[in-house]
Design an enzyme around this catalytic site. Structure first.
Site, PDB file in Angstrom:
ATOM      1  N   HIS A  54     -14.263 -26.378  21.155  1.00 49.60           N
ATOM      2  CA  HIS A  54     -15.146 -27.387  20.558  1.00 49.60           C
ATOM      3  C   HIS A  54     -14.372 -28.187  19.504  1.00 49.60           C
ATOM      4  O   HIS A  54     -13.373 -27.692  18.937  1.00 49.60           O
ATOM      5  CB  HIS A  54     -16.354 -26.709  19.904  1.00 49.60           C
ATOM      6  CG  HIS A  54     -17.381 -26.245  20.886  1.00 49.60           C
ATOM      7  ND1 HIS A  54     -18.642 -25.828  20.519  1.00 49.60           N
ATOM      8  CD2 HIS A  54     -17.345 -26.132  22.238  1.00 49.60           C
ATOM      9  CE1 HIS A  54     -19.321 -25.481  21.595  1.00 49.60           C
ATOM     10  NE2 HIS A  54     -18.560 -25.644  22.652  1.00 49.60           N
ATOM     11  N   GLU A  56     -15.072 -28.894  16.450  1.00 53.02           N
ATOM     12  CA  GLU A  56     -15.006 -28.249  15.128  1.00 53.02           C
ATOM     13  C   GLU A  56     -13.917 -27.179  15.081  1.00 53.02           C
ATOM     14  O   GLU A  56     -13.206 -27.032  14.081  1.00 53.02           O
ATOM     15  CB  GLU A  56     -16.335 -27.577  14.769  1.00 53.02           C
ATOM     16  CG  GLU A  56     -17.531 -28.498  14.700  1.00 53.02           C
ATOM     17  CD  GLU A  56     -18.292 -28.533  16.027  1.00 53.02           C
ATOM     18  OE1 GLU A  56     -17.667 -28.667  17.097  1.00 53.02           O
ATOM     19  OE2 GLU A  56     -19.533 -28.441  15.982  1.00 53.02           O
ATOM     20  N   CYS A  87     -19.395 -22.363  16.185  1.00 55.01           N
ATOM     21  CA  CYS A  87     -18.740 -23.246  15.219  1.00 55.01           C
ATOM     22  C   CYS A  87     -19.263 -23.014  13.803  1.00 55.01           C
ATOM     23  O   CYS A  87     -18.489 -23.065  12.836  1.00 55.01           O
ATOM     24  CB  CYS A  87     -18.917 -24.700  15.646  1.00 55.01           C
ATOM     25  SG  CYS A  87     -18.013 -25.070  17.164  1.00 55.01           S
TER      26      CYS A  87
END
Lengths: 145, 145
Positions: A54, A56, A87
């Protein structure tokens, strides 16, 4: 609306657009400290074939690498979508000062899951949310066709 | 106690021991599919200076790389400590069949945080928990001195 925050969220949106162009779920993130962007990332789960890729997560790793230390104290992360549980957990470990997210994620977001980030970390949301959501809508509308 | 599970958890403990030798929080993990270990990892948060470098995260990434696909359907992850919120979130995205953990983590574990893994994923705990906890105790006792 804080113009500084708006500027950095626009940078995160630019990352999300790169994701869209690469056929990734368009989510982008930047990490800022002392008026400087030290990490930029967009979602790469398809290209890396890795559910952990992801925006993040990559931004956290890149920022820690830049700072040469694992804690992101003093940093703000701007991300175009509400972080997921994974995250949010990573952001909590990183102990950063602030997390600013644009669009909410009522299905996969950390808030509905009842997860909290580090008590030191301030959370703000809604900044440029329509722009962030528009990118996601383009992606998912195209996928459904 | 299932001898097969015990064998794989012992492999995860061997990984945790490597972590201890490298002055990392001693947590180890392996991913198994079809009677074969496809990923081994231990915590590397200190060496990589990265809060996301937990054993589970690296094992997920390595297993997906081995399988050439981002979902770990059919896989079991054995880990020596109850996953944290970040790792539970990652395990949920990966949609694996089973998560078996040894020692519980009453402070940082996903269960106390009220986080759930994917509904498809079976969770088992307590296997070789004393052995896993002993390694953690050695690490933290040394750190306090």
């Amino acid at each position: 609306m804080d113009l500084v925050d708006q500027h950095y969220m626009q940078q995160a949106l630019n990352e999300a657009k790169k994701g869209l162009e690469a056929d990734e779920v368009p989510v982008g993130a930047v990490v800022v400290v002392g008026g400087r962007i030290i990490a930029r990332a967009h979602n790469l789960t398809e290209r890396l074939r890795d559910v952990t890729a992801h925006a993040e997560m990559q931004a956290i790793t890149a920022a820690a690498d830049f700072l040469n230390g694992k804690y992101l104290i003093g940093c703000t992360l701007y991300v175009t979508l509400e972080p997921c549980v994974m995250c949010a957990g990573a952001l909590s470990w990183s102990q950063l000062d602030r997390v600013v997210f644009a669009a909410s994620d009522s299905k996969r977001g950390f808030l509905q899951a009842g997860v909290s980030i580090h008590p030191k970390t301030k959370i703000q949301s809604g900044l440029l949310a329509n722009e962030a959501k528009a990118l996601l809508d383009i992606f998912f509308t195209t996928k459904r066709k």
